[in-house]
Design a protein around this motif. Structure first.
Motif, PDB file in Angstrom:
ATOM      1  N   ALA A  23       0.840  -1.209   0.000  1.00  0.00           N
ATOM      2  CA  ALA A  23       0.000   0.000   0.000  1.00  0.00           C
ATOM      3  C   ALA A  23       0.873   1.257   0.000  1.00  0.00           C
ATOM      4  O   ALA A  23       0.595   2.223  -0.712  1.00  0.00           O
ATOM      5  N   ARG A  24       1.957   1.212   0.785  1.00  0.00           N
ATOM      6  CA  ARG A  24       2.835   2.375   0.846  1.00  0.00           C
ATOM      7  C   ARG A  24       3.460   2.638  -0.515  1.00  0.00           C
ATOM      8  O   ARG A  24       3.537   3.773  -0.981  1.00  0.00           O
ATOM      9  N   LEU A  25       3.877   1.555  -1.177  1.00  0.00           N
ATOM     10  CA  LEU A  25       4.526   1.702  -2.477  1.00  0.00           C
ATOM     11  C   LEU A  25       3.545   2.297  -3.495  1.00  0.00           C
ATOM     12  O   LEU A  25       3.905   3.168  -4.286  1.00  0.00           O
ATOM     13  N   ALA A  26       2.299   1.844  -3.427  1.00  0.00           N
ATOM     14  CA  ALA A  26       1.295   2.357  -4.360  1.00  0.00           C
ATOM     15  C   ALA A  26       1.037   3.835  -4.123  1.00  0.00           C
ATOM     16  O   ALA A  26       0.985   4.618  -5.076  1.00  0.00           O
ATOM     17  N   THR A  27       0.906   4.228  -2.839  1.00  0.00           N
ATOM     18  CA  THR A  27       0.624   5.648  -2.583  1.00  0.00           C
ATOM     19  C   THR A  27       1.890   6.501  -2.699  1.00  0.00           C
ATOM     20  O   THR A  27       1.828   7.700  -2.536  1.00  0.00           O
ATOM     21  N   LEU A  28       3.030   5.865  -2.990  1.00  0.00           N
ATOM     22  CA  LEU A  28       4.202   6.658  -3.363  1.00  0.00           C
ATOM     23  C   LEU A  28       4.282   6.821  -4.879  1.00  0.00           C
ATOM     24  O   LEU A  28       5.156   7.524  -5.383  1.00  0.00           O
ATOM     25  N   GLY A  29       3.390   6.139  -5.590  1.00  0.00           N
ATOM     26  CA  GLY A  29       3.310   6.363  -7.030  1.00  0.00           C
ATOM     27  C   GLY A  29       3.770   5.214  -7.909  1.00  0.00           C
ATOM     28  O   GLY A  29       4.186   5.433  -9.042  1.00  0.00           O
ATOM     29  N   TRP A  66      -1.780   5.253  -7.375  1.00  0.00           N
ATOM     30  CA  TRP A  66      -0.393   5.528  -7.777  1.00  0.00           C
ATOM     31  C   TRP A  66      -0.313   6.690  -8.752  1.00  0.00           C
ATOM     32  O   TRP A  66       0.708   7.354  -8.843  1.00  0.00           O
ATOM     33  N   ILE A 102      -0.570  10.474  -6.767  1.00  0.00           N
ATOM     34  CA  ILE A 102       0.598  11.112  -6.152  1.00  0.00           C
ATOM     35  C   ILE A 102       1.433  11.819  -7.218  1.00  0.00           C
ATOM     36  O   ILE A 102       2.137  12.779  -6.942  1.00  0.00           O
ATOM     37  N   HIS A 103       1.327  11.364  -8.465  1.00  0.00           N
ATOM     38  CA  HIS A 103       2.040  12.076  -9.524  1.00  0.00           C
ATOM     39  C   HIS A 103       1.444  13.464  -9.760  1.00  0.00           C
ATOM     40  O   HIS A 103       2.074  14.327 -10.357  1.00  0.00           O
TER      41      HIS A 103
END
Lengths: 323, 250
Positions: A208-214, B75, B78-79
């Protein structure tokens, strides 16, 4: 540095195997080492998925089997001079290893892409079950193809032709498998430390963290899954050469389970763990089978002991011993 | 005040028939700190997840810079500059603090379909500078899993801020924090004021009333009031919700 020294030692040992086998007067050991190298490659690719990407695949034998069937089918059509019926163009197969081995990789890679595209939408136990289901589907599909041997599989009368090597020579065959194993391990090692590898590892730690980091996590996982499938296919192509045979049994779920057992034995935390597990499993099988036909009865408790007491498998045991 | 950075129109989300968010209306101005308060179970975390794109609404729309982002995946959001923190900090536990920030910077620099060069060879200085901003540089090479609760939150902020967001969704950043840690985070958010727009979900009323320019109150999935801290403190509906409506959620 310590790791580098250990790796160099393993490579030297690997290179020396045929000579050691000769020295102790047991050339069969070279064939056993060939089996270890082949399975080590498949289990290392599974270890890349399980240990680094956090994806427990229970269908890895399917990709291994596809690789084996690629060699067998190309051989069959070549020897019969018949065109391969399911291709859109007329082609009568090939005996060349330079064609067979890359095609085995590509075919397994593509099938893994398909399986991954569907199964990677699930997590945990569901992922395990779906990969298992796909592998069993393929197993039954191959059984239902009488043209390709059905339940009996296909025999291969001629091993792959690799320039400069004679695969009927045990030494040559061993060195081919060993060389490819080292190449695969170096490749996986490079990938694990690359930007791609970091994303794969981060995804297993907190998706989840990786996804919300983009990061579109699915795409990265899919490529990792397909890559591992392709390597298993390459390993299967070598196995088909060794056994001079390919059959549905290679894809059976118990073979996938066996690969996971090897991985647990060797340890999931390191790339070499898969290889160590394959060496240990095949070695134990060989020794125990010499004593009793019920060798699995002894292997079972050993596996349980490893899980209970040597957490992290053989590799984990050694790395703790050093520190 | 100024232009709307984020606008939420009629957002609803139900779980098994229970309405977690019911026709939520919010507009967040560029540059403001917007507090979102409400009793337990009012749907604050659901609202954050709808805004971050991790949940899809049953109905309603989310606009950022006037553009409809309702169907944009997390994803991609955030961009556009929309980042979130979690009630239980999410970090990469098996990486060092430095590597955690390096991953974030790597993502900020484009796709990661690169297979040859070692990843942790780059962005090291930039990552260290980001850790220093939060006073974490001494522990740069420790594993993130070794951090205590409060420091994890700070690391999570460092990881998010490395993405240079324009809008932060903060889900109870003070939850489980000690007094000194809470003060440190408050100071940090105070420093970010003006540079980053914030939606602050928080139980600690002192913090919300100290930081927020405006506050919205969520009760049973519905925004019952929006206004300055002074307005909210005086609002009879809000008082009723907090004093009379809390007994059912234990």
């Amino acid at each position: 540095m310590n790791k580098l020294a250990l790796a160099s030692l393993m490579i030297l040992l690997g290179l020396a195997v045929p000579h050691l086998a000769e020295a102790v007067g047991d050339p069969f050991l070279t064939t056993m080492a060939t089996r270890m190298a082949i399975m080590g490659m498949a289990v290392a690719s599974l270890g890349f998925l399980v240990g680094f990407a956090g994806l427990v695949s229970f269908g890895h034998a399917a990709f291994f089997g596809i690789g084996a069937y690629v060699v067998a089918i190309l051989f069959k059509h070549h020897s019969e001079a018949s065109p391969i019926p399911f291709l859109p163009f007329a082609w009568e197969g090939s005996l060349s290893g330079m064609v067979q081995l890359p095609l085995a990789f590509i075919a397994s890679f593509l099938f893994a892409l398909l399986v991954g595209a569907l199964s990677l939408r699930t997590r945990g136990v569901f992922f395990i079950m779906i990969t298992l289901a796909f592998a069993q589907m393929l197993y039954h599909f191959m059984i239902s193809l009488p043209d390709y041997g059905g339940e009996d599989g296909l025999s291969i009368w001629e091993r792959s032709q690799v320039p400069g090597l004679d695969l009927y020579n045990d030494y040559d065959f061993y060195y081919l498998c060993f060389g490819l194993l080292v190449g695969v391990l170096l490749l996986l090692r490079m990938i694990i430390h690359s930007s791609f590898g970091v994303i794969i590892r981060a995804a297993s730690q907190d998706e989840a963290r990786l996804a919300t980091l983009g990061v579109p996590v699915f795409r990265y996982r899919l490529l990792a899954f397909a890559l591992a499938g392709g390597i298993a296919g390459l390993s299967g192509a070598l196995a088909a050469n060794l056994y001079e045979f390919s059959g549905p049994g290679l894809m059976h779920w118990s073979r996938s389970g066996e690969m996971l057992v090897m991985l647990i034995l060797g340890g999931m935390g390191s790339l070499f763990g898969g290889v160590a597990g394959a060496i240990m499993f095949i070695g134990l099988e060989e020794i125990l089978a010499g004593w009793t036909e019920h060798w699995a009865l002894i292997l079972g408790p050993i596996l349980i002991m490893v899980v209970l007491f040597a957490h992290g498998g053989l590799m984990g045991f050694f790395s703790r011993g050093r520190s | 005040m100024s232009s709307k950075l984020l606008e939420v129109k009629g957002l609803s989300k139900a779980f098994l028939g229970i309405k977690a968010n019911d026709d939520v209306q919010l507009s967040i101005h560029a540059g403001e700190v917007h507090g979102l308060i409400g009793p337990n179970g009012a749907g604050k975390t659901t609202a954050i997840s709808l805004l971050s794109g991790e949940l899809r609404p049953d109905s309603g729309q989310v606009f950022m810079d006037g553009k409809d982002i309702t169907n944009l995946s997390a994803w991609r959001r955030i961009h556009m500059g929309l980042a979130r923190s979690y009630q239980i900090s999410r970090i990469f536990p098996d990486m060092t603090l430095l590597q955690n920030v390096q991953v974030s910077l790597q993502i900020a620099h484009g796709h990661s379909f690169r297979f040859v060069a070692p990843a942790f060879g780059s962005h090291g200085d930039e990552a260290l500078a980001m850790l220093a901003k939060l006073g974490l540089e001494d522990r740069a090479h420790d594993l993130a899993s070794s951090l205590a609760h409060g420091l994890r939150r700070e690391l999570e902020l460092a990881v998010i801020l490395a993405r240079k967001p324009r809008m932060l969704l903060l889900d109870e950043p003070m939850a489980g924090m000690g007094k000194t840690e809470s003060i440190r985070i408050t100071q940090l958010l105070e420093q970010l004021r003006g540079q980053v727009t914030m939606l602050l979900v928080e139980h600690d009323m002192d913090v919300v009333f100290q930081l927020a320019d405006r506050i919205s109150v969520l009760v049973q999935g519905h925004v019952v009031a929006t206004g300055t801290p002074e307005d909210i403190a005086k609002n009879p509906q809000v008082r009723a919700a907090y004093l009379g409506g809390e007994d059912h959620d234990g």
